[in-house]
Design a protein around this motif. Structure first.
Motif, PDB file in Angstrom:
ATOM      1  N   VAL A 155      33.615  57.682  46.483  1.00 22.57           N
ATOM      2  CA  VAL A 155      32.227  58.120  46.317  1.00 22.57           C
ATOM      3  C   VAL A 155      32.132  59.223  45.268  1.00 22.57           C
ATOM      4  O   VAL A 155      31.254  59.205  44.387  1.00 22.57           O
ATOM      5  CB  VAL A 155      31.649  58.596  47.660  1.00 22.57           C
ATOM      6  CG1 VAL A 155      30.289  59.246  47.462  1.00 22.57           C
ATOM      7  CG2 VAL A 155      31.550  57.433  48.641  1.00 22.57           C
ATOM      8  N   THR A 156      33.050  60.188  45.339  1.00 21.62           N
ATOM      9  CA  THR A 156      33.041  61.308  44.390  1.00 21.62           C
ATOM     10  C   THR A 156      33.276  60.829  42.967  1.00 21.62           C
ATOM     11  O   THR A 156      32.588  61.246  42.024  1.00 21.62           O
ATOM     12  CB  THR A 156      34.119  62.337  44.787  1.00 21.62           C
ATOM     13  OG1 THR A 156      33.875  62.808  46.114  1.00 21.62           O
ATOM     14  CG2 THR A 156      34.122  63.513  43.831  1.00 21.62           C
ATOM     15  N   ALA A 157      34.249  59.950  42.792  1.00 20.34           N
ATOM     16  CA  ALA A 157      34.562  59.445  41.449  1.00 20.34           C
ATOM     17  C   ALA A 157      33.411  58.620  40.897  1.00 20.34           C
ATOM     18  O   ALA A 157      33.080  58.703  39.697  1.00 20.34           O
ATOM     19  CB  ALA A 157      35.838  58.617  41.494  1.00 20.34           C
ATOM     20  N   SER A 158      32.773  57.828  41.745  1.00 20.96           N
ATOM     21  CA  SER A 158      31.657  56.990  41.294  1.00 20.96           C
ATOM     22  C   SER A 158      30.493  57.857  40.837  1.00 20.96           C
ATOM     23  O   SER A 158      29.842  57.566  39.821  1.00 20.96           O
ATOM     24  CB  SER A 158      31.218  56.054  42.415  1.00 20.96           C
ATOM     25  OG  SER A 158      32.247  55.156  42.755  1.00 20.96           O
ATOM     26  N   ARG A 159      30.227  58.912  41.594  1.00 15.98           N
ATOM     27  CA  ARG A 159      29.113  59.782  41.243  1.00 15.98           C
ATOM     28  C   ARG A 159      29.377  60.503  39.924  1.00 15.98           C
ATOM     29  O   ARG A 159      28.504  60.575  39.059  1.00 15.98           O
ATOM     30  CB  ARG A 159      28.878  60.809  42.356  1.00 15.98           C
ATOM     31  CG  ARG A 159      27.667  61.699  42.123  1.00 15.98           C
ATOM     32  CD  ARG A 159      27.404  62.585  43.326  1.00 15.98           C
ATOM     33  NE  ARG A 159      26.243  63.413  43.111  1.00 15.98           N
ATOM     34  CZ  ARG A 159      26.251  64.566  42.459  1.00 15.98           C
ATOM     35  NH1 ARG A 159      27.401  65.027  41.963  1.00 15.98           N
ATOM     36  NH2 ARG A 159      25.150  65.268  42.287  1.00 15.98           N
ATOM     37  N   ALA A 160      30.570  61.032  39.752  1.00 19.07           N
ATOM     38  CA  ALA A 160      30.910  61.724  38.513  1.00 19.07           C
ATOM     39  C   ALA A 160      30.850  60.769  37.327  1.00 19.07           C
ATOM     40  O   ALA A 160      30.361  61.115  36.246  1.00 19.07           O
ATOM     41  CB  ALA A 160      32.295  62.343  38.624  1.00 19.07           C
ATOM     42  N   ARG A 161      31.322  59.532  37.515  1.00 21.10           N
ATOM     43  CA  ARG A 161      31.314  58.545  36.437  1.00 21.10           C
ATOM     44  C   ARG A 161      29.889  58.176  36.043  1.00 21.10           C
ATOM     45  O   ARG A 161      29.599  57.968  34.859  1.00 21.10           O
ATOM     46  CB  ARG A 161      32.093  57.302  36.886  1.00 21.10           C
ATOM     47  CG  ARG A 161      32.237  56.247  35.792  1.00 21.10           C
ATOM     48  CD  ARG A 161      33.219  55.161  36.184  1.00 21.10           C
ATOM     49  NE  ARG A 161      32.849  54.505  37.431  1.00 21.10           N
ATOM     50  CZ  ARG A 161      33.512  54.667  38.573  1.00 21.10           C
ATOM     51  NH1 ARG A 161      34.573  55.473  38.623  1.00 21.10           N
ATOM     52  NH2 ARG A 161      33.130  54.036  39.668  1.00 21.10           N
TER      53      ARG A 161
END
Length: 327
Positions: free
Chosen positions: A31-37
């Motif tokens: 979730v964190t990586a998707s949001r940052a991306r």
């Protein structure tokens, strides 16, 4: 032992993460990586302000010393000709904003950290939508926005990123929530402009910061002050609702005080019932906690303010980056 205490013992005590936290960590990582991306790949989703933005935050859960650093940085940049203001979510307060603090606001409404920063004389705006809150600072005459605890708030565009690390606990076991204390992977430190380490032994390239505070101020009569050495050799109750209460207790013990520590959760909303101490001993607390207790303070209660101390070269380097943005 409560769940929070049990998790923190594993995060910072060297134990392996609990089995049930590992799948949740994987989900959190995704979730964190998707949001940052999403914000990295879609510039239109990022709100850019007409003034420079400096983000001060951390990648771990809990306090690392961001608030004293924000105050020190605002003062140092003001001395260099900037007009800084601080934007914050206002965590712990009921106000959703956007709202520009007046200086007389109830911490229960605006949050303890924004109240403390505003008390230092720095303009502060809060809001769940930080870009909108930041515009209140610009309308009030600020030409620089300092974003408190904003590393993970990618919607707000930024020009300089500063990450603060607890020098003693560092990054704990290096795992993401809830298996560890990390909000983002440790590799996030490679992206920020400055890594400031509060206490401990900074590594090469990191900026050393210490918190200094040797004077207590009476909360019932602020005209009364006393060096902490006056409390040495006798017992005192130490109250702390901050991210790392042990750091505050240890700082008092270093002055020879027989500390009876009373740790509370970070941003705890104090009431009179939290101070049922029948022995008449002095009660010492942090500035962050004191702003929430001033309305019912007693004559034997004292707040212990601290200030962040960093090399002048750090402030100069930040100011130089900001001046380059203007040219």
């Amino acid at each position: 032992m409560g769940l929070s205490a049990s998790l923190q013992r594993r995060w910072y005590g060297g134990g392996a993460p609990s089995w049930w936290t590992r799948p949740l960590e994987s989900l959190y990582r995704h979730v964190t990586a998707s949001r940052a991306r999403r914000f990295r790949e879609d510039p239109a989703a990022v709100v850019r302000l007409p003034v420079p933005v400096v983000v001060v935050g951390n990648i771990t859960v809990g306090g690392t010393g961001k608030t004293p650093l924000i105050i020190a940085l605002a003062r140092a940049l003001a001395e260099r000709g900037f007009v800084p203001g601080v934007v914050s979510r206002g965590y712990g307060g009921s106000e959703r904003g956007p709202y520009l603090l007046t200086g007389d606001d109830d911490p229960a409404r605006v949050g303890d950290e924004p109240s403390l920063i505003r008390q230092s004389g720095v303009p502060v705006a809060i809001g769940s939508e930080r870009p909108e809150a930041a515009r209140l600072l610009i309308d009030a005459g600020c030409d620089l926005v300092l974003a408190d605890d904003g590393l993970q708030h990618y919607r707000l565009g930024r020009d300089v990123e500063i990450c603060v690390i607890d020098g003693e606990r560092r990054l704990g076991n290096g795992h993401l929530l809830p298996a560890g204390p990390l909000r983002e992977p440790a590799s996030r430190l490679d992206d920020v402009d400055f890594v400031v380490v509060n206490g401990g032994s900074p590594s090469s390239g990191e900026i050393a910061m210490t918190l200094e505070g040797g004077t207590a101020i009476n909360m019932h009569d602020p005209s009364l002050t006393a060096p902490l050495s006056e409390f040495a050799g006798r017992p005192a109750h130490a109250v702390a609702g901050i991210g790392n209460p042990a750091r505050f207790f240890a700082s008092l013990a270093a002055h020879g005080i027989a500390v009876h520590g009373h740790p509370f959760a970070d941003h705890h909303s104090f009431t009179r019932d939290d101070f049922v101490f029948a022995d008449g001993c002095p009660v010492l607390m942090t500035d962050k906690d004191a702003v929430k207790c001033r309305d019912f303070a007693r004559p034997n209660w004292w707040r212990v303010p601290v200030r962040a101390v960093l090399a002048e070269s750090f402030y100069g380097a930040v100011a130089e980056r900001l001046q380059q943005l203007k040219s």
